[in-house]
Design an enzyme around this catalytic site. Structure first.
Site, PDB file in Angstrom:
ATOM      1  CD  GLU A 206      -0.845   7.918   3.174  1.00 32.71           C
ATOM      2  OE1 GLU A 206       0.290   7.406   3.139  1.00 32.71           O
ATOM      3  OE2 GLU A 206      -1.523   8.108   2.153  1.00 32.71           O
ATOM      4  CD  GLN A 235      -6.299  -5.050  -6.098  1.00 32.43           C
ATOM      5  OE1 GLN A 235      -6.601  -5.696  -5.089  1.00 32.43           O
ATOM      6  NE2 GLN A 235      -6.406  -3.732  -6.143  1.00 32.43           N
TER       7      GLN A 235
HETATM    8 ZN    ZN Z   1      -0.692   4.420  -0.118  1.00 32.54          ZN
END
Ligand code: ZN
Ligand code: CA
Length: 336
Positions: A206, A235
């Protein structure tokens, strides 16, 4: 992590914010392009943290101990300096781009009023579960108000509605909502709540968003978007659980309609900005470091002049009052 759901919500509620967010990416890219020496000079920066623990008084589990909270700070200091013991698990293919971000973290010693603090605020609440509406960030809504984000990284720890482990604001948000939210069950290096998220990597992840990192899959399926970092392979989708190297999620994109070359040798599924289990993550990359340094220089330099880590001087001048107010100090070797 629900930072992008949160972002979509912010954009929906505020069209200006959507525009500002688009522009901020261009702004950041321009900054990086015009500062080719960014990150060449090494300098460790310490980020002051205040943890707002919003707990339900009826649940003993919600009352994380100070030890559990400081264990989270330890994890951040390991992961952002690449001192993490599991850095040896980074596959050789990626170890050359693994980065020491040179950010360190410490709980505040001084509150916004200049008084001593241990950087942990404990606030009881009647709210059973919080969601992306940010109630945990406001005292009037059952949470706790932010400390000024020019001086502190605010982290709210609370019970979040399933399956949210955490979410963060991006640097474009300088309001009192700026900061990181983490589910109490995923906070700290603990193994009593979760077998998957017990190594404190939710906060590592985060805070990456708080410094403008995106998820490694760019949050668009099948390589439609990059994450703004050349050294993380395109990706196809985010990875869950644990993967065996090499692993590419491209097989989930057939028939592949996207023109982007998505056929990587392996996803960097062990990057902190993927969705794998804590025990399967172990690096940030060099380009992620550059993005974070750029975000710091553009948005977070006020932290450099923060007084948050300097204990108030009156604290040492007046031992008598100190003892009455902060008896905990006596535990740590009293000179008297
Ligand atoms: Zn995240
Ligand atoms: Ca990339």
């Amino acid at each position: 992590c629900h930072s992008f759901e949160y972002l979509e919500l912010m954009k929906k509620n505020n069209p200006e914010y959507a525009q500002m967010f688009e522009q901020s990416e261009i702004y950041l890219q321009n900054y990086i392009a015009s500062h080719p020496n960014l990150g060449k000079e090494r300098a460790v920066v310490t980020i002051p943290i205040v943890v707002h623990l919003i707990y339900n008084p009826d649940s003993i589990n919600h009352q994380l101990s100070d030890w559990q909270i400081t264990s989270q700070i330890d994890v951040l200091n390991e992961d952002y300096r690449r001192f993490n013991a599991d850095n040896i698990k980074t596959p050789e293919m990626f170890s050359s781009v693994a980065a020491d971000i040179e950010f360190e973290f410490a709980l505040a010693n001084r509150d916004p009023n200049g008084n001593w603090t241990n950087g942990i605020i404990r606030v009881p609440t009647t709210i059973s579960e919080f969601d992306l509406s940010d109630a945990m960030k406001f005292t009037t809504l059952g949470g706790d108000n932010a400390w000024p984000n020019k001086d502190y990284l605010n982290i709210w720890v609370c019970r979040l509605v399933y399956p949210t482990l955490g979410y963060s604001t991006f640097p474009t948000d300088s309001s009192s909502k700026s900061g990181v939210v983490v589910h109490y069950k995923a906070f700290g290096r603990i193994d009593c709540f979760s077998t998957k998220y017990y190594l404190g990597r939710s906060a590592t992840h985060e805070i990456g968003h708080w410094f403008n990192l995106k998820h490694v899959d760019g949050d668009e399926p099948c390589c439609a978007l990059d994450d703004g970092c050349d050294d993380t392979p395109l990706q196809a989708k985010n990875n869950q659980g644990c993967k065996e190297f090499p692993f590419s999620s491209i097989s989930d994109c057939s028939p592949q309609t996207n023109p982007q070359p998505c056929n990587n040798t392996s996803d960097m599924f062990m990057n902190y900005m993927d969705y794998t289990y804590d025990s399967c993550m172990n690096l940030f990359s060099n380009d992620q470091r550059i993005r974070m340094l750029a975000a710091f220089n553009l948005y977070r330099t006020s932290l450099l002049s923060s007084q948050a880590l300097i204990p108030p001087t009156s604290f040492s001048n007046d031992i008598g009052i100190t003892k009455v107010l902060f008896p905990d100090e006596l535990i740590y070797g009293d000179s008297m």
